[in-house]
Design a protein around this motif. Structure first.
Motif, PDB file in Angstrom:
ATOM      1  N   ALA A  13      19.855 -13.114 -78.293  1.00  0.00           N
ATOM      2  CA  ALA A  13      19.020 -13.217 -77.097  1.00  0.00           C
ATOM      3  C   ALA A  13      18.043 -14.381 -77.211  1.00  0.00           C
ATOM      4  O   ALA A  13      17.818 -15.124 -76.246  1.00  0.00           O
ATOM      5  CB  ALA A  13      18.269 -11.902 -76.869  1.00  0.00           C
ATOM      6  N   VAL A  14      17.474 -14.591 -78.398  1.00  0.00           N
ATOM      7  CA  VAL A  14      16.555 -15.714 -78.601  1.00  0.00           C
ATOM      8  C   VAL A  14      17.290 -17.039 -78.458  1.00  0.00           C
ATOM      9  O   VAL A  14      16.772 -17.989 -77.840  1.00  0.00           O
ATOM     10  CB  VAL A  14      15.880 -15.599 -79.987  1.00  0.00           C
ATOM     11  CG1 VAL A  14      15.088 -16.865 -80.305  1.00  0.00           C
ATOM     12  CG2 VAL A  14      14.960 -14.389 -80.032  1.00  0.00           C
ATOM     13  N   ALA A  15      18.502 -17.132 -79.002  1.00  0.00           N
ATOM     14  CA  ALA A  15      19.270 -18.373 -78.891  1.00  0.00           C
ATOM     15  C   ALA A  15      19.601 -18.681 -77.438  1.00  0.00           C
ATOM     16  O   ALA A  15      19.478 -19.833 -76.984  1.00  0.00           O
ATOM     17  CB  ALA A  15      20.556 -18.258 -79.711  1.00  0.00           C
ATOM     18  N   LEU A  16      19.987 -17.672 -76.661  1.00  0.00           N
ATOM     19  CA  LEU A  16      20.285 -17.886 -75.244  1.00  0.00           C
ATOM     20  C   LEU A  16      19.033 -18.296 -74.479  1.00  0.00           C
ATOM     21  O   LEU A  16      19.082 -19.158 -73.587  1.00  0.00           O
ATOM     22  CB  LEU A  16      20.881 -16.617 -74.638  1.00  0.00           C
ATOM     23  CG  LEU A  16      22.294 -16.247 -75.119  1.00  0.00           C
ATOM     24  CD1 LEU A  16      22.704 -14.872 -74.599  1.00  0.00           C
ATOM     25  CD2 LEU A  16      23.302 -17.301 -74.666  1.00  0.00           C
ATOM     26  N   ARG A  17      17.894 -17.699 -74.843  1.00  0.00           N
ATOM     27  CA  ARG A  17      16.645 -18.074 -74.166  1.00  0.00           C
ATOM     28  C   ARG A  17      16.264 -19.521 -74.464  1.00  0.00           C
ATOM     29  O   ARG A  17      15.822 -20.238 -73.570  1.00  0.00           O
ATOM     30  CB  ARG A  17      15.528 -17.125 -74.607  1.00  0.00           C
ATOM     31  CG  ARG A  17      14.227 -17.300 -73.816  1.00  0.00           C
ATOM     32  CD  ARG A  17      13.139 -16.444 -74.387  1.00  0.00           C
ATOM     33  NE  ARG A  17      12.720 -16.978 -75.680  1.00  0.00           N
ATOM     34  CZ  ARG A  17      12.313 -16.223 -76.696  1.00  0.00           C
ATOM     35  NH1 ARG A  17      12.316 -14.903 -76.593  1.00  0.00           N
ATOM     36  NH2 ARG A  17      11.925 -16.770 -77.829  1.00  0.00           N
ATOM     37  N   ARG A  18      16.491 -19.944 -75.698  1.00  0.00           N
ATOM     38  CA  ARG A  18      16.163 -21.336 -76.037  1.00  0.00           C
ATOM     39  C   ARG A  18      17.088 -22.313 -75.331  1.00  0.00           C
ATOM     40  O   ARG A  18      16.676 -23.420 -74.975  1.00  0.00           O
ATOM     41  CB  ARG A  18      16.233 -21.520 -77.554  1.00  0.00           C
ATOM     42  CG  ARG A  18      15.087 -20.841 -78.292  1.00  0.00           C
ATOM     43  CD  ARG A  18      15.261 -20.869 -79.797  1.00  0.00           C
ATOM     44  NE  ARG A  18      14.134 -20.229 -80.458  1.00  0.00           N
ATOM     45  CZ  ARG A  18      14.089 -19.943 -81.758  1.00  0.00           C
ATOM     46  NH1 ARG A  18      15.134 -20.254 -82.534  1.00  0.00           N
ATOM     47  NH2 ARG A  18      13.026 -19.358 -82.292  1.00  0.00           N
ATOM     48  N   LEU A  19      18.348 -21.928 -75.130  1.00  0.00           N
ATOM     49  CA  LEU A  19      19.244 -22.784 -74.356  1.00  0.00           C
ATOM     50  C   LEU A  19      18.783 -22.909 -72.912  1.00  0.00           C
ATOM     51  O   LEU A  19      18.843 -23.978 -72.313  1.00  0.00           O
ATOM     52  CB  LEU A  19      20.668 -22.223 -74.400  1.00  0.00           C
ATOM     53  CG  LEU A  19      21.464 -22.426 -75.700  1.00  0.00           C
ATOM     54  CD1 LEU A  19      22.792 -21.686 -75.630  1.00  0.00           C
ATOM     55  CD2 LEU A  19      21.714 -23.909 -75.963  1.00  0.00           C
ATOM     56  N   ARG A  20      18.286 -21.784 -72.345  1.00  0.00           N
ATOM     57  CA  ARG A  20      17.818 -21.821 -70.959  1.00  0.00           C
ATOM     58  C   ARG A  20      16.515 -22.584 -70.821  1.00  0.00           C
ATOM     59  O   ARG A  20      16.248 -23.207 -69.786  1.00  0.00           O
ATOM     60  CB  ARG A  20      17.637 -20.395 -70.428  1.00  0.00           C
ATOM     61  CG  ARG A  20      18.933 -19.640 -70.206  1.00  0.00           C
ATOM     62  CD  ARG A  20      18.690 -18.411 -69.337  1.00  0.00           C
ATOM     63  NE  ARG A  20      17.686 -17.532 -69.933  1.00  0.00           N
ATOM     64  CZ  ARG A  20      17.972 -16.531 -70.762  1.00  0.00           C
ATOM     65  NH1 ARG A  20      19.241 -16.294 -71.084  1.00  0.00           N
ATOM     66  NH2 ARG A  20      17.022 -15.760 -71.260  1.00  0.00           N
ATOM     67  N   SER A  26      20.246 -29.277 -73.730  1.00  0.00           N
ATOM     68  CA  SER A  26      21.357 -28.441 -74.204  1.00  0.00           C
ATOM     69  C   SER A  26      22.666 -28.875 -73.557  1.00  0.00           C
ATOM     70  O   SER A  26      23.702 -28.994 -74.236  1.00  0.00           O
ATOM     71  CB  SER A  26      21.080 -26.972 -73.887  1.00  0.00           C
ATOM     72  OG  SER A  26      19.888 -26.529 -74.519  1.00  0.00           O
ATOM     73  N   LEU A  27      22.611 -29.127 -72.235  1.00  0.00           N
ATOM     74  CA  LEU A  27      23.826 -29.552 -71.539  1.00  0.00           C
ATOM     75  C   LEU A  27      24.302 -30.910 -72.039  1.00  0.00           C
ATOM     76  O   LEU A  27      25.508 -31.145 -72.186  1.00  0.00           O
ATOM     77  CB  LEU A  27      23.571 -29.594 -70.034  1.00  0.00           C
ATOM     78  CG  LEU A  27      24.766 -29.973 -69.157  1.00  0.00           C
ATOM     79  CD1 LEU A  27      25.896 -28.971 -69.341  1.00  0.00           C
ATOM     80  CD2 LEU A  27      24.356 -30.059 -67.697  1.00  0.00           C
ATOM     81  N   TYR A 228      22.788 -18.891 -84.344  1.00  0.00           N
ATOM     82  CA  TYR A 228      23.458 -18.549 -83.091  1.00  0.00           C
ATOM     83  C   TYR A 228      23.376 -19.697 -82.092  1.00  0.00           C
ATOM     84  O   TYR A 228      24.328 -19.927 -81.320  1.00  0.00           O
ATOM     85  CB  TYR A 228      22.834 -17.284 -82.487  1.00  0.00           C
ATOM     86  CG  TYR A 228      23.449 -16.013 -82.999  1.00  0.00           C
ATOM     87  CD1 TYR A 228      24.674 -15.565 -82.510  1.00  0.00           C
ATOM     88  CD2 TYR A 228      22.812 -15.249 -83.965  1.00  0.00           C
ATOM     89  CE1 TYR A 228      25.245 -14.397 -82.973  1.00  0.00           C
ATOM     90  CE2 TYR A 228      23.373 -14.074 -84.445  1.00  0.00           C
ATOM     91  CZ  TYR A 228      24.596 -13.660 -83.945  1.00  0.00           C
ATOM     92  OH  TYR A 228      25.165 -12.507 -84.422  1.00  0.00           O
ATOM     93  N   LEU A 229      22.278 -20.421 -82.105  1.00  0.00           N
ATOM     94  CA  LEU A 229      22.142 -21.572 -81.208  1.00  0.00           C
ATOM     95  C   LEU A 229      23.206 -22.623 -81.519  1.00  0.00           C
ATOM     96  O   LEU A 229      23.848 -23.161 -80.606  1.00  0.00           O
ATOM     97  CB  LEU A 229      20.741 -22.177 -81.344  1.00  0.00           C
ATOM     98  CG  LEU A 229      20.457 -23.429 -80.503  1.00  0.00           C
ATOM     99  CD1 LEU A 229      20.526 -23.101 -79.022  1.00  0.00           C
ATOM    100  CD2 LEU A 229      19.084 -24.000 -80.869  1.00  0.00           C
TER     101      LEU A 229
END
Length: 302
Positions: A13-20, A26-27, A228-229
């Motif tokens: 969840a933390v990795a997904l939040r950092r991507l957002r 990130s893109l 995970y990131l």
């Protein structure tokens, strides 16, 4: 077990939040890696699709043994039997073409008939035509047989009709080597891109990491979201690379399909098999996790 799953759920969840939180950077990283991955995917597609094309292309390799002038028919038949016996399963067919029959076939062609009438006698030699079976290296097989048969006293000259096979094998070997070198370059790009991305993330999260360490967070707990990131970055890049390769194959197959049909061939470039694509995606995700691990090892120790 529940605690272990809870920790990994939290890290994901933390990795997904950092991507957002950093969508553009990130893109950009995902696109860079995907562009590099799309090239070897396309190369592997071409290489894999070229294997059946080699079987559709011309005939199997043939060797034509021109016999010395004056070789009697009995010796010719004995030579034919010897070829069949010694070559065994390596040949699909062996047939004798007497010079008179070869001349008759040429005379049946109106293009050659008038020219042949001007000749005082038949200049053609007796010939033995040997067609090889399909094999992993037909050009090498033909060359080995020709080298052995040149030593026979009845053989004047041997002509190999497998030059195209040798060239195709050389081309495919070159493509394989190029794909190997390209795969090495992709590994370096993935490691460098994810390493730099995670390093910047770790630097921006220094205060958050320091607070977490003060309240008792372990090194693995702090490091896990970064792993995970890196893995998510590699996995997303693999999916995007697969989409780009699929989109690129659509116009390529339209052009190549018309070209192949003009030669009576059915050829289309297809993506590698699903298990191979899945394995390559998992390997890229693993590379991303490894790059993240290398990056945060020294950045998370406060």
């Amino acid at each position: 077990m529940n605690r272990w799953l809870r920790h990994h759920r939290y890290a994901l969840a933390v990795a997904l939040r950092r991507l957002r939180l950093h969508p553009f950077s990130s893109l950009a990283n995902i696109v860079v890696i995907a562009l590099m991955l799309a090239v070897p995917i396309l190369g592997a597609s071409v290489l894999q699709s070229s294997q059946p094309l080699a079987r559709q292309l011309a005939v199997a390799p043939e060797l034509t043994l021109f016999l010395k002038a004056g070789t009697p028919p009995t010796a010719q038949q004995a030579l034919l039997a010897r070829v069949r016996e010694e070559a065994g399963a390596r040949i699909a067919q062996a047939r004798l073409i007497p010079r008179d029959r070869a001349m008759a076939q040429l005379r049946a062609d109106p293009t050659w008939a008038r020219a042949l009438d001007a000749l005082p006698d038949n200049p053609l030699p007796d010939a033995l035509i040997v067609t090889l079976r399909d094999s992993a290296a037909p050009a090498r097989e033909a060359a080995d047989l020709a080298q052995a048969w040149r030593q026979w006293p009845e053989v004047e000259e041997i002509q190999l009709d497998s030059e195209w096979v040798r060239r195709l094998e050389s081309l495919l070997s070159f493509v394989r080597m190029g794909l190997g070198m390209l795969a090495g370059a992709v590994v370096i790009v993935v490691l460098a891109t994810v390493f730099n991305t995670v390093r910047l993330q770790a630097l921006t999260q220094r205060e958050e990491i320091a607070v977490a360490r003060l309240v008792g967070a372990t090194e693995s707990f702090v490091r896990r979201p970064f792993l995970y990131l890196g893995a998510l970055t590699g996995l997303a890049a693999s999916l995007l690379a697969l989409l780009l390769a699929w989109l690129a194959l659509t116009p390529l197959n339209t052009i190549l399909g018309g070209f192949a049909r003009s030669y009576g061939l059915d050829w289309a470039i297809r993506l590698p098999a699903a298990p191979d694509l899945l394995l390559s995606g998992l390997l890229v995700a693993l590379l991303g996790a490894i790059a993240a691990r290398l990056s945060v090892t020294r950045r998370t120790r406060f």
